[in-house]
Design an enzyme around this catalytic site. Sequence first.
Site, PDB file in Angstrom:
ATOM      1  CB  ALA A   1      -1.001  -0.179   1.002  1.00  0.00           C
ATOM      2  CB  ILE A   2       4.256   1.794  -0.215  1.00  0.00           C
ATOM      3  CG1 ILE A   2       4.769   1.000   1.023  1.00  0.00           C
ATOM      4  CG2 ILE A   2       5.139   3.042  -0.351  1.00  0.00           C
ATOM      5  CD1 ILE A   2       4.009   1.598   2.262  1.00  0.00           C
TER       6      ILE A   2
ATOM      7  CG  HIS B   1       7.509   2.595  -3.958  1.00  0.00           C
ATOM      8  ND1 HIS B   1       8.027   1.962  -2.959  1.00  0.00           N
ATOM      9  CD2 HIS B   1       6.363   1.535  -4.357  1.00  0.00           C
ATOM     10  CE1 HIS B   1       7.641   0.520  -2.539  1.00  0.00           C
ATOM     11  NE2 HIS B   1       6.799   0.524  -3.328  1.00  0.00           N
TER      12      HIS B   1
ATOM     13  CE  LYS C   1      10.149  -0.972  -3.919  1.00  0.00           C
ATOM     14  NZ  LYS C   1       9.786  -1.634  -5.281  1.00  0.00           N
TER      15      LYS C   1
ATOM     16  NE  ARG D   1       6.654  -8.767  -3.031  1.00  0.00           N
ATOM     17  CZ  ARG D   1       6.990  -9.401  -2.418  1.00  0.00           C
ATOM     18  NH1 ARG D   1       6.389 -10.736  -3.099  1.00  0.00           N
ATOM     19  NH2 ARG D   1       7.534  -9.420  -1.587  1.00  0.00           N
TER      20      ARG D   1
ATOM     21  CB  ILE E   1       1.150  -3.916 -13.397  1.00  0.00           C
ATOM     22  CG1 ILE E   1       0.741  -4.325 -14.946  1.00  0.00           C
ATOM     23  CG2 ILE E   1       1.770  -2.636 -12.530  1.00  0.00           C
ATOM     24  CD1 ILE E   1       2.118  -3.318 -15.552  1.00  0.00           C
TER      25      ILE E   1
ATOM     26  CB  SER F   1       4.244   3.751  -7.596  1.00  0.00           C
ATOM     27  OG  SER F   1       4.130   2.628  -6.530  1.00  0.00           O
TER      28      SER F   1
END
Lengths: 421, 494
Positions: free
Chosen positions: B46-47, B49, B249, B310, B335, B341
Amino acid sequence: MLNYDIVVVGGGPAGLAAAIEAKKNGADHIVVIDREYELGGILQQCIHNGFGLHIFKEELTGPEYAERFIDELKEMNIEYKLDTMVLHINKDKQLSVINTVDGFLKIQAKAIILAMGCRERTRGAIAIPGSRPVGVMTAGTAQRFINMEGYMVGKKVVILGSGDIGLIMARRLTLEGAKVMAVAELMPFSSGLTRNIVQCLEDYNIPLLLSHTVIDIKGKERVESVVISKVDENRKPIPGTEIEYECDTLLLSVGLIPENELSKSAGIKLAQVTGGPIVNESMETTVEGIFACGNVVHVHDLVDWVTEESKKAGKNAARFIKKEIKPSKEIVKTIPGEGISYIVPHIIRSVNLEETVDLFMRVKNVYKNAKLVVKADEEIIKEIKKNYMAPGEMEQLKIPSSLFKEKQISEISVVVIKDGE
Amino acid sequence: MYDVAIIGAGVIGTFIARELSRYKLKMVIIEKDNDVSNGTTKANSAIIHAGYDAKVGTNKGKFNVVGNTMFDQVCEALDVPFKRIGSLVIAFDEEEMKTIHSLYENGLKLGVPNMEVIDSTKVKEMEPTLNAAIVGALYAPTAGIISPYELAISLAENAIDNGAELLLNNKVDCIDKVYKGYKIHTNENVIDSRFVINCAGVYADDIYAMVDTPDFKIIPRRGQYYVLDKSAGEIVNKVIFQCPTKLGKGVLVSPTVHENVIIGPNAENLKDKEAIETTEDGLGFVKESAQKIYEDIPFNKNITTFAGLRAEPSTGDFIIEESKKAKGFINVAGIKSPGLSSSPAIADYVVEIVKDINGGLEEKKDFNPKIRKKIRFADLSDQEKTEIIKKDSRYGRIICRCETISEGEIVDAINRNAGATTVDGVKKRVRPGTGRCQGGFCGPRVMEILARELGRDMKDIVKDHKDSYILTGYTKEETEFEKVKDLVAPAIDK
């Protein structure tokens, strides 16, 4: 802004007893607020019997026990608001309240009694790995569906945790035609009452697996099976002991947590172990004039003790309004010693004591033939022999208030001494 | 015949649908699941970037930075919670500081604005709780946090408001190339469309294989997370990343827009595209790894754990193009992060592709970029609360006590376009059940409201997927008495 002498938050057994007792002790303008459509709280879904043995000397069902207090409350013309939510309380004893009829209300109280009860720990709180299929539910939610709404929650059930609601639900589900495969308990002892283990499990040949836990939940849409494993003394699963139980439902009875969001909004200090407000001999919290009682303070084993404790809170809230409660700097702390997890009340101000002070506590382990030893500072003042003590059952001690008049005491501690020590 | 059929109602599919709904196109979104945003979109970090870490020249590098700038406007129009709180990538030694500097340089090349490399003092100032051994960090003020599923739901609602159609519970079984378009066979329907846009997430390769031999594979890469209660919400102020490694990350700690704390993910390449279970090892890794950022994370305040997949492409980059062989079939595949983002920029780019193939698109004059304003009762002032309850008394009944959600909000979430029909659908839209009781108290009442609003029996209300029934029947199956009770009851009353 509406004005009341006393606002009681919660219309379960604690709130009802507190409101009635406050009225009996001269408080006049009282209102009980509850979010549900009827008074009685969780008792309304506890249709099994066993309530009231101490208070009424008879075995009542939950709704019957509640009814006695609801009738009395109505006879005394104590006002109540249902389907009503308290959103916020501040330290000046103002409440923000809403419902569909009155809309948004601000209420100023002279005293507040917190009686919000507790909620159940969830799967998240114990972080069981696995998929997240439907069919994992807390025992209390299942109880509501079955007893209040008339729906079944599953056909083949495993229960994790042996808290009282889990035990009661093992019997209820069996009576409603479901198959309860097993009750798994992480600890080497049950956290439920002995009588419930006998009457809800043993009578129905439901195995209680002590020192076991659920290590995996399987199933895509609905639960298909759970894997139970034995645990070692550090509560870690022992590889090689896994057993898979085919089932469609996993009920959780893994503990109760006092519901204190409102207490926090009022700036009330909470105790670490109980998760409830720190209270003094009058059941007053760390905010003057805000009292608390029942499961919002600490989770009780029997509703009878909730009633007793709440009467005390109600009476003292009434005394507070009449300015009969004296603030005092001379406080005695209660200290849970070896073998005791907590003591309520946490603080005693001897100037406000009546004849005795009741100490409620829970032990940390199962003890046979042990004694509870009470010390005033270092001096032993009382020893009580106990054949059997378990964390699932609350212990109660009465200390005569004369003790505090005789000499200066800074703390009262209680320890468990095992036989022969 | 539709002009456009979009397969997949995640954030990519719904974003493209919303952007295409600006134009005169007959459009349908086809979703295999029982609600929009039920796959990767509902289970990620839920970021939003800042966009400093993708390689220059890649799609990821191109779309992330541009996408990031577009969130303020779209979230305003669609009333989606979004906060630009900034992010830190922390370093524990000089070696990691080198990575920090190269991220900074890379970010400059990609056009990430206002980044700073900061020292430990500044880190301490911004985030007093973090591990004292941190030597410095990359600060990117443009990073943000969002509710991704609320975004996708509101995008779908807005697309439908503007004429798009949504078909739920339609799993695409096969696609035939027909004259001037495609015939899409689902388990429920046959849909003809001139263009197909493949936004099928982890299944994008399987969908593409229905029209051509795919030149990419999608590997489901699982990530597991913890969500902590609001009372832990103050441990960090920004998104805290660890220094990236080859594996990605790494584990992050971040506030959520709803004031919880999210911690995760790990990364596991899998084969099963439905494997969204958490594991003891996975969660254990996340926990241990997060404790490097802040040793005393209160994991006892955990309210739920979850896992998401993902859509990791074998090519390593986003695949956004018209198929070379299958004309009019557009892949929007692979994606993965920073996909969310990048989503606004990806949607714009896909519109350009469609314009290109179609020879331009005609704009609708009556396109409305906004959805009907949502009422968030808990956030209203006392005065506003008073007024809304006067207008609609259902706002005066709190159903979810953990999050203070009123009946009015739940009813509204059910009755909107792309509205909720399931318990989880209500939870994603207005959040009863996301709090510390996890639906223990409000679950039964949410089911009652759903049953009432949808005109169904309680036992036909499902949790999430079509077959995820919660109740298994009545306690007492119908007896002879039940059958005649309506006849008998009045007599008993007398």
